[in-house]
Design an enzyme around this catalytic site. Structure first.
Site, PDB file in Angstrom:
ATOM      1  N   LYS A  32      41.196  48.851   7.639  1.00 34.79           N
ATOM      2  CA  LYS A  32      42.614  49.904   8.139  1.00 34.79           C
ATOM      3  C   LYS A  32      43.800  49.701   8.517  1.00 34.79           C
ATOM      4  O   LYS A  32      43.519  48.347   9.128  1.00 34.79           O
ATOM      5  CB  LYS A  32      41.805  50.006   9.229  1.00 34.79           C
ATOM      6  CG  LYS A  32      41.748  51.205  10.826  1.00 34.79           C
ATOM      7  CD  LYS A  32      41.955  51.342  11.894  1.00 34.79           C
ATOM      8  CE  LYS A  32      41.233  50.549  12.681  1.00 34.79           C
ATOM      9  NZ  LYS A  32      42.944  50.500  13.806  1.00 34.79           N
ATOM     10  N   ASP A  59      46.036  54.301   9.902  1.00 38.31           N
ATOM     11  CA  ASP A  59      45.390  54.933  11.688  1.00 38.31           C
ATOM     12  C   ASP A  59      46.384  54.936  12.562  1.00 38.31           C
ATOM     13  O   ASP A  59      46.772  53.770  13.503  1.00 38.31           O
ATOM     14  CB  ASP A  59      44.551  53.450  12.323  1.00 38.31           C
ATOM     15  CG  ASP A  59      43.756  54.068  13.757  1.00 38.31           C
ATOM     16  OD1 ASP A  59      43.720  54.988  14.266  1.00 38.31           O
ATOM     17  OD2 ASP A  59      43.806  53.235  14.439  1.00 38.31           O
ATOM     18  N   LYS A  61      47.705  58.037  14.465  1.00 38.72           N
ATOM     19  CA  LYS A  61      47.174  58.672  15.274  1.00 38.72           C
ATOM     20  C   LYS A  61      48.263  59.448  16.420  1.00 38.72           C
ATOM     21  O   LYS A  61      49.124  59.729  17.475  1.00 38.72           O
ATOM     22  CB  LYS A  61      46.579  57.323  17.285  1.00 38.72           C
ATOM     23  CG  LYS A  61      45.804  56.654  16.659  1.00 38.72           C
ATOM     24  CD  LYS A  61      44.730  56.458  17.984  1.00 38.72           C
ATOM     25  CE  LYS A  61      44.338  55.444  17.450  1.00 38.72           C
ATOM     26  NZ  LYS A  61      45.080  54.294  17.366  1.00 38.72           N
ATOM     27  N   ASP A  64      52.192  65.220  18.393  1.00 37.90           N
ATOM     28  CA  ASP A  64      53.474  65.928  18.908  1.00 37.90           C
ATOM     29  C   ASP A  64      53.352  67.378  18.575  1.00 37.90           C
ATOM     30  O   ASP A  64      52.381  67.792  18.658  1.00 37.90           O
ATOM     31  CB  ASP A  64      54.328  65.249  17.465  1.00 37.90           C
ATOM     32  CG  ASP A  64      55.899  64.810  18.373  1.00 37.90           C
ATOM     33  OD1 ASP A  64      55.936  66.102  18.917  1.00 37.90           O
ATOM     34  OD2 ASP A  64      56.759  64.322  18.322  1.00 37.90           O
ATOM     35  N   THR A  68      56.395  68.909  13.885  1.00 41.17           N
ATOM     36  CA  THR A  68      56.072  67.798  12.932  1.00 41.17           C
ATOM     37  C   THR A  68      55.305  66.426  13.134  1.00 41.17           C
ATOM     38  O   THR A  68      55.479  66.310  12.469  1.00 41.17           O
ATOM     39  CB  THR A  68      57.291  67.173  14.870  1.00 41.17           C
ATOM     40  OG1 THR A  68      58.036  67.881  15.397  1.00 41.17           O
ATOM     41  CG2 THR A  68      57.467  65.695  14.914  1.00 41.17           C
ATOM     42  N   THR A 119      39.726  54.527  24.377  1.00 46.50           N
ATOM     43  CA  THR A 119      38.562  54.281  25.000  1.00 46.50           C
ATOM     44  C   THR A 119      38.427  53.010  26.288  1.00 46.50           C
ATOM     45  O   THR A 119      38.173  52.942  27.025  1.00 46.50           O
ATOM     46  CB  THR A 119      37.589  52.700  24.254  1.00 46.50           C
ATOM     47  OG1 THR A 119      38.396  52.199  23.245  1.00 46.50           O
ATOM     48  CG2 THR A 119      36.179  53.713  23.431  1.00 46.50           C
ATOM     49  N   ARG A 211      38.330  41.383  14.813  1.00 47.63           N
ATOM     50  CA  ARG A 211      37.588  40.125  14.811  1.00 47.63           C
ATOM     51  C   ARG A 211      36.370  39.549  14.389  1.00 47.63           C
ATOM     52  O   ARG A 211      36.527  38.499  14.346  1.00 47.63           O
ATOM     53  CB  ARG A 211      38.077  40.275  16.613  1.00 47.63           C
ATOM     54  CG  ARG A 211      39.335  40.602  16.897  1.00 47.63           C
ATOM     55  CD  ARG A 211      39.175  40.541  17.904  1.00 47.63           C
ATOM     56  NE  ARG A 211      38.854  41.719  18.264  1.00 47.63           N
ATOM     57  CZ  ARG A 211      39.665  41.955  19.620  1.00 47.63           C
ATOM     58  NH1 ARG A 211      39.423  41.293  20.756  1.00 47.63           N
ATOM     59  NH2 ARG A 211      39.190  43.439  20.101  1.00 47.63           N
TER      60      ARG A 211
HETATM   61  O1  C5P Z   1      38.472  43.419  16.402  1.00 49.31           O
HETATM   62  P1  C5P Z   1      37.624  44.848  16.917  1.00 49.31           P
HETATM   63  O2  C5P Z   1      36.301  44.547  16.145  1.00 49.31           O
HETATM   64  O3  C5P Z   1      37.405  44.763  18.520  1.00 49.31           O
HETATM   65  O4  C5P Z   1      38.401  46.108  16.479  1.00 49.31           O
HETATM   66  C1  C5P Z   1      38.078  47.278  16.985  1.00 49.31           C
HETATM   67  C2  C5P Z   1      39.385  47.994  15.651  1.00 49.31           C
HETATM   68  O5  C5P Z   1      38.834  49.043  15.990  1.00 49.31           O
HETATM   69  C3  C5P Z   1      40.921  47.932  16.863  1.00 49.31           C
HETATM   70  O6  C5P Z   1      41.565  48.362  15.230  1.00 49.31           O
HETATM   71  C4  C5P Z   1      41.495  48.628  17.676  1.00 49.31           C
HETATM   72  O7  C5P Z   1      42.112  48.882  17.501  1.00 49.31           O
HETATM   73  C5  C5P Z   1      40.361  49.929  17.268  1.00 49.31           C
HETATM   74  N1  C5P Z   1      39.512  50.788  17.931  1.00 49.31           N
HETATM   75  C6  C5P Z   1      38.382  50.632  19.010  1.00 49.31           C
HETATM   76  N2  C5P Z   1      38.076  51.872  19.534  1.00 49.31           N
HETATM   77  C7  C5P Z   1      38.286  52.636  19.666  1.00 49.31           C
HETATM   78  C8  C5P Z   1      39.994  53.044  18.894  1.00 49.31           C
HETATM   79  C9  C5P Z   1      39.895  52.291  17.955  1.00 49.31           C
HETATM   80  O8  C5P Z   1      38.114  49.539  19.492  1.00 49.31           O
HETATM   81  N3  C5P Z   1      37.899  53.503  20.441  1.00 49.31           N
END
Ligand code: C5P
Length: 232
Positions: A32, A59, A61, A64, A68, A119, A211
């Site tokens: 991603k 990703d 998102k 607009d 566009t 979220t 992470r």
């Molecule tokens: O490090 P971690 O496992 O928390 O990363 C989750 C990934 O998913 C990040 O790139 C975060 O921006 C994305 N994400 C999220 N919750 C969402 C939408 C996207 O954690 N509702």
């Protein structure tokens, strides 16, 4: 496609991203690419990761006016990514326009997924700032239904919502779920989490894991553990 682990490469530069991806000498993870990396490195980073043999979820998102977004998607379709996304809040007209823009002359296109409510938006901020007075889970399901009616392929949601989304929009409507943690791992800033095995059980189609893999002492072992729990 389906049932795969997508690794969130939330890195600030191409150098850091390639140092990370170089560790994967066996199975090549679905990657991603988010706003940080894309805005830092531009379309070249997408082409380079693709050339290394990875599938890509771009990703960005988009949100607009329909015209566009249609034109932006017509540019993104040439990057040959596998999945991209937009905000369902842009309305069904915007989502339909996005699909038109994304579809290549031969009729093929990347999968298009909607973000419902982020979220980071809770009931209070949705009511106070957006003036949406309905319960947030009802809003998320309504946005999912709008995305399905507009012809999109799925939504990003919590793994806790994946089962309900499939009940409402059908089992082929894809659920891409972040918020995944190992049973014995750090939760960090994610609030509503599930393990890869639980996400599989509830019917997530793709898990997005950042992470727990990128910050692990052994990222390849952490990735393989996700694959074993979720895909096998
Ligand atoms: O490090 P971690 O496992 O928390 O990363 C989750 C990934 O998913 C990040 O790139 C975060 O921006 C994305 N994400 C999220 N919750 C969402 C939408 C996207 O954690 N509702």
């Amino acid at each position: 496609m389906g049932k795969d682990v997508i690794v969130a490469c939330d890195f600030a530069s191409a150098e850091q991203t390639f140092a990370f991806l170089d560790k994967f000498t066996g199975r090549k993870p679905f990657v991603k690419i988010g706003m940080e990396l894309y805005y830092a490195e531009g379309p070249a980073i997408v082409k380079e990761i693709k050339a290394r043999g990875h599938k890509i979820f771009l990703d960005l998102k988009l949100h607009d006016i329909p015209n566009t977004v249609k034109k932006a998607m017509a540019v993104l379709r040439n990057l040959d990514v596998d999945i991209t996304n937009l905000h369902a809040a842009g309305t069904k007209n915007m989502m339909r326009a996005a699909l038109e823009g994304l579809t290549r002359e031969d009729g093929t296109r990347p999968l298009l997924i909607a973000v419902t409510q982020l979220t980071s938006t809770d009931q209070q901020s949705m009511e106070d700032d957006l003036l949406i007075r309905e319960p947030i889970d009802k809003v998320v399901m309504h946005y999912a239904k709008c995305a399905e009616e507009a012809g999109l392929d799925g939504i990003v949601c919590s793994p806790l919502e994946a089962g309900k989304v499939h009940d409402l929009c059908g089992k082929d409507f894809l659920t891409i779920t972040p918020g995944v943690r190992f049973a014995d791992g750090d939760v960090g800033d994610q609030k509503r989490v599930m393990t890869p095995a639980q996400a599989k059980e509830i019917g997530s189609d793709y898990i997005v894991v950042g992470r727990p893999i990128t910050a692990a002492a052994d990222p390849v072992a952490a990735y393989n553990r996700c694959v074993e729990e979720f895909c096998d």
